[in-house]
Design a protein around this motif. Structure first.
Motif, short mmCIF file in Angstrom:
data_model
loop_
_atom_site.label_atom_id
_atom_site.label_comp_id
_atom_site.label_asym_id
_atom_site.label_seq_id
_atom_site.Cartn_x
_atom_site.Cartn_y
_atom_site.Cartn_z
N VAL A 169 9.03 25.27 54.08
CA VAL A 169 9.61 24.06 53.48
C VAL A 169 10.58 24.39 52.35
CG1 VAL A 169 9.08 21.94 52.21
CG2 VAL A 169 7.62 22.64 54.12
N LEU A 170 10.23 25.35 51.51
CA LEU A 170 11.00 25.63 50.30
C LEU A 170 11.95 26.81 50.43
CD1 LEU A 170 8.10 25.21 47.69
CD2 LEU A 170 9.73 23.46 48.46
N GLY A 171 11.80 27.58 51.51
CA GLY A 171 12.61 28.77 51.64
C GLY A 171 12.02 29.94 50.86
N PRO A 172 12.74 31.05 50.77
CA PRO A 172 12.19 32.26 50.12
C PRO A 172 12.29 32.24 48.60
CG PRO A 172 14.38 32.71 50.95
CD PRO A 172 14.06 31.30 51.37
N ARG A 173 11.77 31.20 47.99
CA ARG A 173 11.80 31.12 46.53
C ARG A 173 10.91 32.21 45.91
NH1 ARG A 173 11.22 24.83 44.51
NH2 ARG A 173 12.65 23.86 46.01
N PRO A 174 11.22 32.65 44.71
CA PRO A 174 10.31 33.58 44.03
C PRO A 174 9.01 32.88 43.69
CG PRO A 174 12.03 32.81 42.55
CD PRO A 174 12.42 32.33 43.92
N ALA A 175 7.92 33.60 43.79
CA ALA A 175 6.61 33.00 43.56
C ALA A 175 5.64 34.06 43.06
CB ALA A 175 6.08 32.36 44.84
N ALA A 176 4.47 33.60 42.64
CA ALA A 176 3.42 34.51 42.18
C ALA A 176 2.06 33.95 42.61
CB ALA A 176 3.47 34.69 40.67
N VAL A 177 1.20 34.83 43.08
CA VAL A 177 -0.19 34.49 43.34
C VAL A 177 -1.02 35.12 42.24
CG1 VAL A 177 -2.15 34.80 44.91
CG2 VAL A 177 0.12 34.28 45.83
N CYS A 178 -1.70 34.28 41.47
CA CYS A 178 -2.46 34.73 40.30
C CYS A 178 -3.95 34.54 40.59
CB CYS A 178 -2.05 33.94 39.07
SG CYS A 178 -0.26 33.91 38.79
N ARG A 179 -4.69 35.61 40.55
CA ARG A 179 -6.11 35.57 40.93
C ARG A 179 -7.01 35.87 39.73
NH1 ARG A 179 -9.97 39.26 42.83
NH2 ARG A 179 -8.55 40.99 42.47
N GLU A 180 -8.08 35.09 39.61
CA GLU A 180 -9.10 35.35 38.59
C GLU A 180 -8.49 35.39 37.18
OE1 GLU A 180 -13.01 36.20 39.51
OE2 GLU A 180 -11.84 34.47 40.17
N MET A 181 -7.69 34.39 36.85
CA MET A 181 -7.05 34.37 35.53
C MET A 181 -8.06 34.40 34.39
SD MET A 181 -3.71 34.39 35.67
CE MET A 181 -4.17 35.82 36.64
#
Length: 270
Positions: A169-181
């Motif tokens: 839907v959004l295309g290859p935007r930069p992103a981050a997966v943050c686990r156990e903050m």
């Protein structure tokens, strides 16, 4: 007085003082909060307060607050009322003139946002997306034109599917997966959405709680009406309006509904 308190290992001294003085502590799971109490040598009455019993026990809690009791609301993790129970209790306490304050502690949403290396001057927290693909893509499409970083909570089991839908839907935007903050095994993985989707599809669900941060759309003025029509005509030459709109919307960073409406208009032209 009602006081929401985040239940985290980096709990503040002010929160500990409040817990020690509380007449009653409301918690999602008494087993989780009792561990926190034992660690800090606190001994106060605990009472479950969660989605399944809130409507039943809320009148009793409000009556005790009205009588002058000091009651603290503690979440199992993160910040109370942020995708956690408590909103109706706070709203009704405020409506009844009962003073309410908050003791901010760890927040996975804000922690993830600050570590994602994405713009923080404007962001939208959208909670959990729908679990089904069609509804999830519709929700993402509604958010696609938002000029802000997007922050979501997500189930580890649905993470790969959510990232794939976001990339579509959004295309290859930069992103981050943050686990156990803010926890012992804190981890942040930064990459374009499509790369993150491929990684978690191959690696499998991560352990722990997950926050996904997605960068805003490109800051340029965006494609012109002529650019949109040209892209749609090229796609419509070999695809239906829905498929053509999906591909063009992802490529140009436009809301799918807007692009689909234009595709239908072009399709109807003689």
């Amino acid at each position: 007085m009602a006081t929401p308190i985040g239940n985290a290992r980096d709990i503040t001294l002010r929160a500990l003082d409040t817990l020690a003085a509380a007449d009653l502590i409301l918690c999602e799971d008494t087993r989780v909060t009792s561990k926190l109490m034992r660690i800090h040598g606190l001994h106060r009455p605990l009472m479950p307060y969660h989605d399944h019993n809130a409507a039943r026990v809320r009148p009793e809690i409000l009556a005790r607050l009205a009588a002058g009791a000091v009651i603290a609301l503690v979440s199992d993790a993160g910040t109370p009322l942020v995708s956690d129970p408590g909103y109706k209790l706070v709203a009704e306490a405020v409506a009844a003139g009962i003073p309410v304050t908050t003791l901010p502690g760890a927040s996975s949403v804000l922690a993830g946002l600050t570590l994602a290396a994405l713009p923080t001057d404007r962001f939208l927290f959208a909670g959990f997306l729908p679990a089904k693909t069609t509804a999830r893509r519709d929700a993402l499409d509604e958010l696609s034109a938002t000029r802000a970083s997007l922050v979501f909570l997500e189930s580890a089991q649905r993470l790969a599917e959510m990232l794939a839908d976001a990339a579509a839907v959004l295309g290859p935007r930069p992103a981050a997966v943050c686990r156990e903050m803010t926890k012992l095994f804190e981890e942040v993985r930064r990459a374009p959405l499509d790369a993150l989707a491929r990684h978690y599809a191959e690696a499998g669900p991560p352990k722990g709680e997950v926050v996904v941060v997605i960068g805003p759309p490109a800051a340029d003025a965006g494609p012109s009406a002529g650019d949109l029509d040209a892209a749609l005509r090229a796609e419509l030459a070999h695809a239906g309006p829905s498929a053509a709109a999906a591909r063009v919307a992802a490529a140009l960073g436009l809301p799918k509904r807007q692009v689909y409406a234009r595709a239908m208009a072009l399709k109807a032209e003689p």
